[in-house]
Design an enzyme around this catalytic site. Sequence first.
Site, PDB file in Angstrom:
ATOM      1  N   GLU A  92       0.847  -1.180   0.000  1.00  0.00           N
ATOM      2  CA  GLU A  92       0.000   0.000   0.000  1.00  0.00           C
ATOM      3  C   GLU A  92       0.884   1.232   0.000  1.00  0.00           C
ATOM      4  OE1 GLU A  92      -2.136  -0.875   3.603  1.00  0.00           O
ATOM      5  OE2 GLU A  92      -0.807   0.327   4.820  1.00  0.00           O
ATOM      6  N   HIS A 139      -3.864   3.292   8.506  1.00  0.00           N
ATOM      7  CA  HIS A 139      -2.583   2.789   9.011  1.00  0.00           C
ATOM      8  C   HIS A 139      -1.601   3.943   9.206  1.00  0.00           C
ATOM      9  CE1 HIS A 139      -3.526  -1.214   6.791  1.00  0.00           C
ATOM     10  NE2 HIS A 139      -4.084  -1.173   7.975  1.00  0.00           N
TER      11      HIS A 139
END
Lengths: 378, 349
Positions: free
Chosen positions: B209, B247
């Site tokens: 990601e 995150h």
Amino acid sequence: MKIHEYQAKEVFAGAGIPVPGGEVATTPTEAFEIAQRFNTPVMVKSQVHVGGRGKAGGIKYAENAEAAKVLAQKILGMDIKGLEVKKVLVTVAEDIISESYVGIILDRATKKPVIMVSPAGGVDIEEVAAKTPEKIHKLYVDPVLGLKPFQARNLAYKLYRDIGQVRKAADIIMKLYGVFWSTDASLVEINPLITNTAGEVLALDAKINIDDNGLYRQPVIEAMRDLDAEDPYEVEAREGDLSFVKLDGNIGCIVNGAGLAMATMDLVKRYGGEPANFLDIGGSSNPQKVVTAMNIILSDPKVRAILINIFGGITRCDDVANGIVAAFKQLNPTVPVVVRLTGTNEKEAYRILKSVNLPSADTLDDVVKKAIELAGVE
Amino acid sequence: MSVFINTKTRLIVQGITGRDGSFHAEQMKAYGTKVVGGVTPGKGGTKVAGIPVFNTVEEAVAKTRANASVIYVPPSFAIDAIYEAVNAGIKTIVCITEGIPANDMMKVYPYVKEHGARLVGPNCPGLISPGECKVGIMPGTIVKKGNVGVVSRSGTLTYEAIWALTMEGMGQTTCIGIGGDQVIGTNFIDCLEAFQADRSTKAIVMIGEIGGSDEEEAAAYIKKNVTKPVVAFIAGQTAPPGKRMGHAGAIISGGTGTAAEKIAALNKVGIPVAFSPTEIPQLMKELLKKSKKPKAAVKKTTTRKKPAAKKTVRKKTTAKKKTTVKKIGNKARTLKKAARKKKTTTRRK
């Protein structure tokens, strides 16, 4: 979390890093009074959480208190990259001899803090890095041993020749490193670190970004949070324990898990829509979170459809379904909502959802396509 | 066969009496993991789901011969839990806890390394070797024993990918969630190395990601060291810069760490990147078909073809990003982050 320049300077001053005198004003009259007290030319600096304030006209020099008032009038209320200026810092204007750069960030690859200094400060440091990388000096610090004074001196020698200034700069670097750790910062930066005609070394600007994970033990920093300077919906989301980022599109997304939320947004774009937001309801299954999430998304007038994508692991689909039903009762959404719930307690979830009769989809790709179709996006 | 955890794993659960700890201890036990003990200071002598609880990790290791630990304690205690596990001689430590300050992680990481231990996480879903052992919170129902190794920075996104593989009959050797934080104990390269060495792993799925440059480094590593077919997925193509996407590690800073950059780096070394997690099995099948031809071809096909339908889109991103990658370079990347949009002008008196 970001704090304003004036707050970062308070932290610096508390750590013994010299900064020019300055105070915050929220009205032109206050700016006038502050400048009058200093009785010197001042800088009037907008306090917003974006870079490029100077270029945007948010930082101005004022010869006297009258001029400061006029400038404050102009800058307060100004729009800088979509943010309204609500505060200005009125600070003593310095006679600048030289401008350097000092910054510390966490380097992910080495898992160490890296200190960067450059004698070419005051300008866009990215540009310096791109065009003249030899002007940037780096030191990776052992996080267990910490920064040693000789290391700080070695860096300071890269900035100044005068030994008195080297000592002052080394002291500032040591203290800045202390601030990096004591505030749980992910970035601390002085740009520029200046020398003035009096031979002093001062932090003319200050920037501190805080690692959100460290905030629980940073009450002083947490108290500096300026809710006025943040997107109100992001504030509401945080209070509801949701991760939310506002975007510009028309498809609202409610997803569990950050990675899946991003992947869902990417698919919205791929299939011809535009995601209106990033929203992760997290791992827990509190139905109230769904209500809060729906409420935030529905308050965006651009949203034409909402998709709910849940891959149940720890998150129980039936809990999410209960949240959806509650949200429909409380909020009565007028835009179409399409759901995809898979995994833990999925059947139970769809049974609960019968009462609201929503379109559903089996797969990630299908729920995205359906949402776009229902939104009527060409 | 599997990597990091297997039937020989003897697991203790740190924070076993907590809400998450007790729930998942039971789940792991039900899956077949040898959960030999738990640790909660002050709760020694009690039991959770039939599992004995000890006051210290040291005692738990002495009494149960545990060789692995999973941590479910709150962020303010998690670092201490890692130190305690390392100190007790545990070599495989999985930290599920989300919200540990990065500064703490920077300090504990060298300690873990010096003691020859492996830390997976924090802020991760853990690992599962289907049919053998589960450590963490991944749902055991979605996996299937097989020969694909899965490594990911994410949680539910990984489940989505695993589920897609399982539905297509492509089982897994081990699925590893390495965590979404900035400072993590085990990165892509560690896992790729393990999968390459593991004889039963025939193919690898890597899910990355935005944020950092782990994917780029992994791409370079794969080119040099990995002969097994790799399919990737990168989340966050639509993520705006400067915003943390859930995150702690998922943030585009100073224009670097973008999905496009990562996809370009992967494509460059011949790794196909799926546009959706559901496309992963399809890409894997195509890749496996190709690698069945002459063996050397696997290593050399730097221009593996992607399905025609997606070609145009990928090409675009690749072309666009190539220049950026060159321009920025590795060193400048960190700097860019630091220098994020700072500019102050000052005037003389």
